[in-house]
Design an enzyme around this catalytic site. Structure first.
Site, PDB file in Angstrom:
ATOM      1  N   CYS A   6      -6.940  -6.808   3.724  1.00  0.00           N
ATOM      2  CA  CYS A   6      -6.979  -6.104   2.429  1.00  0.00           C
ATOM      3  C   CYS A   6      -8.360  -6.161   1.782  1.00  0.00           C
ATOM      4  CB  CYS A   6      -5.922  -6.665   1.475  1.00  0.00           C
ATOM      5  SG  CYS A   6      -4.246  -6.615   2.152  1.00  0.00           S
ATOM      6  N   GLY A  17       0.853  -1.188   0.000  1.00  0.00           N
ATOM      7  CA  GLY A  17       0.000   0.000   0.000  1.00  0.00           C
ATOM      8  C   GLY A  17       0.884   1.231   0.000  1.00  0.00           C
TER       9      GLY A  17
END
Length: 223
Positions: A180, A151
């Site tokens: 996620c 990320g």
């Protein structure tokens, strides 16, 4: 014989840290980012560390992916400016935070994400493991199980946040979230394929792989 560094290599400062509270690492990253926005000529940085148990949510993350009450829990939780959904960090998971000026590489966020995946894929290959990318997802997978999450946040082409590789963590913390935001694909750690593997040995492979993939000269530094 004196080894000459090819002039084409960018310098990248390597901070090999131990266990660091998430909030401290986040403040540090923001400081490094702000300095480089002000002075883009500053060296790139790679921070490698582990975190005490913590949950982080990306800026657009969905609270429904938490299996606990955000307002009534003892968990350490932070919403931050990276992309992506909720993830979990803990000891035994190696986290890398590259602070790179992409104007030195390629001004392409998809390219950058694929490069971070490539770093992890090459590390897995050292152990004879074939890491995969899955179309439509970001991260690295082994036998359809996610071993690395990615990320990022990019401001004026300078990056922060990064990747997290599950080496040998206590995986129970993942049971409290939908990692996620992907409900149908489980997470895993390298220890399930390589019993006895340690973060210490994997660090050196990540450093080498990162240097190769990004074509940088990593310089050991202290914080």
């Amino acid at each position: 014989m004196i080894r000459s560094i090819r002039p084409s290599l960018n310098r990248c400062l390597l901070y090999n840290q131990g266990l660091m509270p998430y909030i401290d690492a986040h403040v540090w990253q923001r400081s490094l980012l702000a300095e480089r926005i002000q002075d883009p000529s500053l060296d790139d940085v790679l921070i490698l560390l582990e975190h005490p148990p913590v949950y982080t949510l990306g800026q657009g993350a969905t609270p429904e992916f938490l299996k606990f009450d955000l307002d009534n829990s003892n968990f350490d939780v932070h919403r931050v400016e990276r992309g992506g959904e909720v993830t979990y960090h803990c000891p035994g998971q190696l986290v890398g935070y590259p602070i790179l000026n992409l104007q030195r590489y390629r001004k392409d966020l998809h390219w950058y994400l694929r490069q971070l995946e490539e770093v992890i894929i090459r590390v897995l290959a050292v152990y004879g493991l074939a890491g995969d990318r899955l179309t439509g997802f970001t991260g690295v997978w082994l036998e359809n199980r996610k071993v690395a999450a990615i990320g990022i946040k990019v401001s004026r082409w300078i990056t922060m946040h990064g990747f997290a590789l599950n080496v040998c963590p206590d995986m129970t913390g993942f049971q409290h979230i939908v990692p996620c935001g992907i409900a149908d694909k489980p997470v895993a750690s390298l220890a399930e394929w390589i019993p006895g593997i340690t973060c210490e040995e994997v660090r050196s492979h990540i450093v080498q792989s990162f240097a190769d993939v990004f074509g940088v000269d990593l310089v050991d530094s202290t914080h």
